[in-house]
Design an enzyme around this catalytic site. Structure first.
Site, PDB file in Angstrom:
ATOM      1  N   HIS A   1       7.053 -69.519 -51.310  1.00 40.77           N
ATOM      2  CA  HIS A   1       7.130 -69.603 -49.842  1.00 40.77           C
ATOM      3  C   HIS A   1       7.237 -71.069 -49.378  1.00 40.77           C
ATOM      4  O   HIS A   1       6.423 -71.554 -48.586  1.00 40.77           O
ATOM      5  CB  HIS A   1       5.919 -68.923 -49.184  1.00 40.77           C
ATOM      6  CG  HIS A   1       6.178 -68.535 -47.747  1.00 40.77           C
ATOM      7  ND1 HIS A   1       5.730 -67.369 -47.183  1.00 40.77           N
ATOM      8  CD2 HIS A   1       6.876 -69.158 -46.758  1.00 40.77           C
ATOM      9  CE1 HIS A   1       6.118 -67.302 -45.919  1.00 40.77           C
ATOM     10  NE2 HIS A   1       6.821 -68.396 -45.632  1.00 40.77           N
TER      11      HIS A   1
ATOM     12  N   ARG B   1      10.736 -62.448 -45.044  1.00 38.34           N
ATOM     13  CA  ARG B   1       9.334 -62.114 -45.274  1.00 38.34           C
ATOM     14  C   ARG B   1       9.235 -61.129 -46.428  1.00 38.34           C
ATOM     15  O   ARG B   1      10.074 -60.228 -46.575  1.00 38.34           O
ATOM     16  CB  ARG B   1       8.715 -61.463 -44.031  1.00 38.34           C
ATOM     17  CG  ARG B   1       8.328 -62.422 -42.949  1.00 38.34           C
ATOM     18  CD  ARG B   1       7.111 -63.291 -43.348  1.00 38.34           C
ATOM     19  NE  ARG B   1       6.753 -64.232 -42.289  1.00 38.34           N
ATOM     20  CZ  ARG B   1       7.184 -65.485 -42.209  1.00 38.34           C
ATOM     21  NH1 ARG B   1       7.959 -66.008 -43.134  1.00 38.34           N
ATOM     22  NH2 ARG B   1       6.791 -66.260 -41.208  1.00 38.34           N
TER      23      ARG B   1
END
Ligand code: NDP
Ligand code: OXD
Length: 316
Positions: A279, A231
Site C-alpha cells: 500500500h 482498495r
C-alpha cells in the site's frame, strides 16, 4: 484555531508541517495527546485517516473533515460519523503523479516479462523471449477519476492502447470509454491488462472476482493481467489465487489487500508472476497534505467553496 490530526498511517512527528503551512493555528496530534484527554471544544477542522470511532462526533464546533488520503472509505467506517459535515478528500499532483508512476511501472514490468527475466538471472540463464510492444496491448482502466484518468493518459503516451470504465458516462479525447453495468462486458472483452483504481463502496466491494476475471480475453497477445491499487476490499483474493494457479491470469500487481498488512502465510507471496507492494503506490506526502488543507481552509474562511467534496450518498 485548533486543527485536529488523526492520521493513523503516519506515526512520525508531523505537526511541524501543519504548523508551517498554517501559522497562527494550534495543531493537536491525537496520537500524541489523546491520553491526556485534551480540550476539543474549539476544533473546527479535522484531518483524519481512519479516525477513532466517535472522535469526530465528539467535536462540538467541527465544520470540515479532511481526508488524509484520496480515498475516504476509512472515514465511513466510523459508525458515529457526523454525515452533515463536508468531507474533503486529498487531490494533489504529488499523489496523482506517484500513482501514475506505479501503474506505468507495473504495466511495463508485465509487458517486458521482467519477473521471468529475474528468474533467468537467478539461474544465470542467458535467454530472450518473444516480446510484444506496448501498442499490441490493450489496457483497461476501471475508474477514470483523478488517478485513473492521469494513468490512462500517461499509458497512452507510452504507446499502450487504452480504454476505460467508470460509473457515469464520459467523453475523453483519444480514449474509448464505457460506463455502468451495461458497459462492463464490452470493456472487459477488449482488456489484456486490467488496472483498477476504484474507490471502495458497496458497489465496488468484491468486484474483482473470478466471474469478472473470466471475462478478460484468453486469446490476446498475452494472458490477462490484473493490477489493483484502489482498495483491497474490491478484490476477492481466493479467486485471484485460483486464477493465478489455473492460468486464467498471467500475472498480477497488487498494492492493496483485503487485510493489511497481508498475512505472512498468504499464498499470494509465493507466485513468481505476482508483484506485491505494501500500500505504497501513492502515499500522501505530509508537506503536500498540510499545504492542501491550509489552502482549502483559507478558501473556506474567505467565503469560497471547498473543492473535492465527497458525495456522502455515493460514498466517494
Ligand atoms: P475519484 O473519485 O476521482 O475517481 C473514482 C473513479 O471510480 C471515478 O471514475 C468513478 O466513476 C469510478 N467509480 C466509482 N464507483 C464506481 C462504480 N460502482 N462503477 C464504475 N466506476 C466507479 O478517485 P481517485 O481517482 O482520486 O482515487 C481512486 C481510489 O484510489 C481512491 O478512492 C483510493 O481508494 C485509491 N487510492 C489508493 C492509493 C494507494 O496508494 N494504493 C493512493 C490513493 C488512492 P465516475 O467518474 O463516474 O464518478
Ligand atoms: C489514499 C491511499 O487513499 O493512500 O490516499 O490509499
Amino acid at each position: 484555531m485548533t486543527v485536529l490530526l488523526d492520521l493513523k498511517f503516519e506515526t512520525r512527528k508531523i505537526e511541524s508541517h501543519f504548523e508551517a503551512a498554517m501559522p497562527g493555528r494550534t495543531i493537536l496530534n491525537w496520537a500524541d495527546e489523546k491520553a491526556s484527554k485534551p480540550d476539543l471544544s474549539d476544533i473546527r477542522y479535522a484531518v483524519v485517516w481512519q479516525p477513532d470511532a466517535g472522535l469526530l462526533a465528539s467535536l462540538p464546533k467541527l465544520e470540515v473533515i479532511f481526508s488524509g488520503g484520496a480515498g475516504v472509505d476509512h472515514i465511513f467506517k466510523d459508525p458515529h460519523l457526523p454525515r452533515d459535515k463536508p468531507i474533503v478528500r486529498f487531490v494533489d499532483p504529488n499523489l496523482t503523479n506517484r500513482m501514475s508512476e506505479w501503474v506505468m511501472l507495473q504495466c511495463l514490468m508485465h509487458l517486458r516479462q521482467q519477473r521471468t527475466y529475474d528468474g533467468f538471472q537467478k539461474e544465470h540463464k542467458w535467454r530472450g523471449l518473444a516480446q510484444p510492444i506496448a501498442s499490441d496491448i490493450r489496457v483497461g482502466l476501471m475508474g477514470l477519476g483523478e488517478l485513473g484518468l492521469d494513468a490512462a493518459q500517461k499509458l497512452k503516451n507510452i504507446g499502450f492502447k487504452v480504454h476505460g470504465w467508470s460509473r457515469s458516462a464520459k467523453t475523453i479525447e483519444g480514449i474509448e470509454t464505457f460506463s455502468g453495468h451495461d458497459g462492463m462486458e464490452p470493456f472487459l472483452a477488449q482488456t489484456d491488462m486490467l488496472v483498477a483504481l476504484l474507490p471502495l463502496t458497496p458497489e465496488t466491494t468484491g468486484i474483482l472476482n473470478r466471474g469478472l476475471i473470466e471475462k478478460l480475453p484468453q486469446d490476446g497477445i498475452m494472458k490477462p493481467v490484473l493490477i489493483n491499487a484502489g482498495r483491497g476490499g474490491s478484490q476477492v483474493e481466493v479467486d485471484i489465487i485460483s486464477c493465478l494457479e489455473d492460468g486464467t491470469l498471467g500475472g498480477v500487481s497488487l498494492d492493496v489487500f483485503e487485510q493489511e498488512p497481508l498475512a505472512a502465510d498468504s499464498p499470494l507471496w509465493n507466485f513468481e508472476n505476482a508483484i506485491l507492494t505494501p500500500h505504497v503506490a501513492a502515499e500522501s506526502s505530509i508537506p503536500a497534505l498540510a499545504l492542501y488543507v491550509a489552502k482549502q481552509i483559507d478558501r473556506y474562511e474567505s467565503g469560497k467553496t471547498l473543492s473535492n467534496i465527497v458525495d456522502v450518498n455515493r460514498g466517494y
